[in-house]
Design an enzyme around this catalytic site. Structure first.
Site, PDB file in Angstrom:
ATOM      1  N   CYS A   1       5.402  -7.969   7.395  1.00  0.00           N
ATOM      2  CA  CYS A   1       6.268  -7.479   8.469  1.00  0.00           C
ATOM      3  C   CYS A   1       6.450  -8.598   9.479  1.00  0.00           C
ATOM      4  CB  CYS A   1       5.591  -6.281   9.149  1.00  0.00           C
ATOM      5  SG  CYS A   1       6.618  -5.488  10.395  1.00  0.00           S
TER       6      CYS A   1
ATOM      7  N   CYS B   1      -2.359   1.618   8.019  1.00  0.00           N
ATOM      8  CA  CYS B   1      -1.606   0.813   7.071  1.00  0.00           C
ATOM      9  C   CYS B   1      -2.010  -0.650   7.121  1.00  0.00           C
ATOM     10  CB  CYS B   1      -0.113   0.956   7.305  1.00  0.00           C
ATOM     11  SG  CYS B   1       0.468   0.172   8.792  1.00  0.00           S
TER      12      CYS B   1
ATOM     13  N   CYS C   1      -1.641  -4.287  14.850  1.00  0.00           N
ATOM     14  CA  CYS C   1      -1.373  -3.953  13.445  1.00  0.00           C
ATOM     15  C   CYS C   1      -2.014  -4.955  12.489  1.00  0.00           C
ATOM     16  CB  CYS C   1       0.136  -3.892  13.233  1.00  0.00           C
ATOM     17  SG  CYS C   1       0.599  -3.614  11.527  1.00  0.00           S
TER      18      CYS C   1
ATOM     19  N   CYS D   1       3.138   8.178   1.880  1.00  0.00           N
ATOM     20  CA  CYS D   1       3.485   7.195   2.913  1.00  0.00           C
ATOM     21  C   CYS D   1       3.719   5.879   2.186  1.00  0.00           C
ATOM     22  CB  CYS D   1       2.316   7.082   3.890  1.00  0.00           C
ATOM     23  SG  CYS D   1       2.524   5.739   5.068  1.00  0.00           S
TER      24      CYS D   1
ATOM     25  N   CYS E   1       3.474  -6.503  15.954  1.00  0.00           N
ATOM     26  CA  CYS E   1       2.727  -5.604  16.848  1.00  0.00           C
ATOM     27  C   CYS E   1       1.267  -6.059  16.904  1.00  0.00           C
ATOM     28  CB  CYS E   1       2.823  -4.156  16.359  1.00  0.00           C
ATOM     29  SG  CYS E   1       4.502  -3.532  16.328  1.00  0.00           S
TER      30      CYS E   1
ATOM     31  N   GLU F   1       0.824  -1.209   0.000  1.00  0.00           N
ATOM     32  CA  GLU F   1       0.000   0.000   0.000  1.00  0.00           C
ATOM     33  C   GLU F   1       0.863   1.265   0.000  1.00  0.00           C
ATOM     34  OE1 GLU F   1      -2.688  -0.117   3.294  1.00  0.00           O
ATOM     35  OE2 GLU F   1      -3.429  -2.098   2.719  1.00  0.00           O
TER      36      GLU F   1
HETATM   37  N1  SAH Z   1       7.191  -0.515  11.302  1.00  0.00           N
HETATM   38  C1  SAH Z   1       7.217   0.893  11.411  1.00  0.00           C
HETATM   39  C2  SAH Z   1       6.473   1.636  10.333  1.00  0.00           C
HETATM   40  C3  SAH Z   1       5.164   1.063   9.852  1.00  0.00           C
HETATM   41  S1  SAH Z   1       3.800   1.146  10.944  1.00  0.00           S
HETATM   42  C4  SAH Z   1       6.743   1.318  12.787  1.00  0.00           C
HETATM   43  O1  SAH Z   1       6.370   0.451  13.568  1.00  0.00           O
HETATM   44  O2  SAH Z   1       6.816   2.491  13.118  1.00  0.00           O
HETATM   45  C5  SAH Z   1       3.319   2.833  10.903  1.00  0.00           C
HETATM   46  C6  SAH Z   1       2.689   3.335  12.178  1.00  0.00           C
HETATM   47  O3  SAH Z   1       1.328   2.866  12.282  1.00  0.00           O
HETATM   48  C7  SAH Z   1       3.385   2.867  13.452  1.00  0.00           C
HETATM   49  O4  SAH Z   1       3.437   3.939  14.368  1.00  0.00           O
HETATM   50  C8  SAH Z   1       2.461   1.785  13.943  1.00  0.00           C
HETATM   51  O5  SAH Z   1       2.664   1.504  15.283  1.00  0.00           O
HETATM   52  C9  SAH Z   1       1.121   2.387  13.594  1.00  0.00           C
HETATM   53  N2  SAH Z   1      -0.003   1.451  13.570  1.00  0.00           N
HETATM   54  C10 SAH Z   1      -0.044   0.200  13.117  1.00  0.00           C
HETATM   55  N3  SAH Z   1      -1.269  -0.323  13.280  1.00  0.00           N
HETATM   56  C11 SAH Z   1      -2.027   0.638  13.821  1.00  0.00           C
HETATM   57  C12 SAH Z   1      -3.383   0.724  14.239  1.00  0.00           C
HETATM   58  N4  SAH Z   1      -4.205  -0.308  14.118  1.00  0.00           N
HETATM   59  N5  SAH Z   1      -3.806   1.886  14.772  1.00  0.00           N
HETATM   60  C13 SAH Z   1      -2.972   2.947  14.895  1.00  0.00           C
HETATM   61  N6  SAH Z   1      -1.695   2.939  14.533  1.00  0.00           N
HETATM   62  C14 SAH Z   1      -1.216   1.784  14.010  1.00  0.00           C
END
Ligand code: SAH
Length: 356
Positions: A114, A338, A121, A107, A118, A94
């Protein structure tokens, strides 16, 4: 075919060395670089100042496979557009194009999937498939550029899409060099930010590159127990180590480090969490108020998290002397969080639906 070199991943001097090895004059590399990165012509046969014979030899040695826009979703709430880009092997990632007062920001994704896991995510449950090449990262920007008139080109880039950029270190660095190179896209890295979940060795290494790049750290919690329960990377690199790497980055580069904080109801939004965050962040950057970007967590199916009030948490943080902004939830109606578009697409395919 497999071992052809992806020509758009090469810096001018690397392209020059490759072309020289083919016995071509030095200006040939300059011509090709210009076709690719300035005129955005992705077919050797259309490079009209290069002889047919040479075009054929280039075709044998190099490939050009820019990502193609497979699906486009435009927000009805603002000017945000989200693209699902297909890569040459059929994988997709994306890319989001966001319009701010000061310009247009892309972005971009850095990996297909990944491995960081997390819990909140959308990409985590799908795992890591492969790293993106420098050309595939740059190609996302070129695709978004091509979708709009020349005067609305991308002026800022954030590495905040699918993937963990510091888990694809070499390719990301090569991409940043290409993005900022004056013969090519010439975008100053002052207008670029890299977001990481906290891969400490990567942050330390990045500090040594001397890029004027903003580092954005996804913190999401103020204590190790909470953070480890949300982000497995914290088991390996706990908060104290992470913040000390952030301080090193700031000292070395003079560039800001900002923190991302997804507000999750009942998990990380209490008064106590705000106090802890204040205690953690106030001492890190002397003479600079730390900056936290708050975003109400985007509920992803099956994760069980719901959004806390970012506005209320912002007030709590401000009482702690921490600057906090609530990130505009751009494109809320097109799931700009994302990974969600790709996740839907993969689910659709798994259920036997047609690929778009
Ligand atoms: N891996 C990197 C960049 C990609 S994620 C990172 O972790 O920073 C981009 C951002 O979106 C990160 O801050 C991540 O924690 C956040 N993110 C992912 N899923 C999310 C969600 N469901 N709600 C809000 N933020 C989210």
């Amino acid at each position: 075919m497999q071992d052809r070199i992806e020509i758009m991943s090469l810096l001018p001097e690397q392209l020059a060395a490759e072309v020289k090895a083919m016995g071509e004059p030095a200006f040939r590399a300059k011509q090709i670089f210009r076709w690719l990165h300035v005129r955005r012509v992705f077919d050797f046969a259309e490079m009209t100042d290069i002889s047919k014979q040479c075009q054929g030899r280039l075709q044998e040695r190099f490939c050009i496979n820019p990502p193609k826009i497979a699906q486009k979703l435009a927000s009805t709430l603002d000017d945000t557009v989200k693209y699902l880009c297909t890569l040459s092997d059929g994988n997709c990632v994306e890319t989001v194009r966001m319009v701010y007062h000061h310009g247009v920001t892309a972005c971009i994704s850095t990996q297909v999937g990944c491995r960081m896991g997390c819990r909140f995510c959308a990409s985590a449950p799908l795992g890591h498939i492969r790293n993106l090449t420098p050309a595939e990262m740059l190609g996302q920007i070129y695709a978004a550029d091509a979708d709009y008139p020349e005067d609305q080109r991308i002026s800022g880039v954030v590495l905040m899409g699918i993937g963990e950029p510091l888990d694809n270190y070499e390719n990301v660095i090569q991409f940043l060099r290409l993005l900022s190179c004056s013969e090519g896209r010439n975008l100053s890295l002052r207008h670029a930010a890299l977001s990481t979940c906290g891969v400490v060795p990567g942050i330390l290494r990045l500090a040594g590159e001397d890029f004027p790049l903003t580092l954005s750290v996804s913190l999401h919690a103020a204590d190790d127990d909470t953070r480890s329960s949300l982000m497995p990377v914290n088991w390996k690199y706990p908060i104290a180590e992470l913040l000390s790497a952030c301080r090193h980055y700031f000292e070395k580069t003079g560039r800001r480090v900002t923190f991302e904080y997804a507000v999750i109801a009942g998990k990380n939004d209490s008064d106590e969490a705000a106090e802890k965050l204040g205690r953690l962040l106030r001492p890190i950057f002397p003479q600079q108020r730390p900056h936290v970007n708050l975003i109400p967590v985007n509920p992803v199916a099956d994760t069980g998290f719901s959004a806390g009030s970012a506005l209320q948490f912002q007030k709590k943080l401000e009482r702690q002397g921490i600057n906090a902004t609530v990130r505009r939830t751009l494109g809320a109606d097109i799931a700009a969080a994302c990974g969600q578009l790709r996740r839907n697409q993969m689910r659709h395919q798994a259920e036997g639906g047609e690929q778009h």
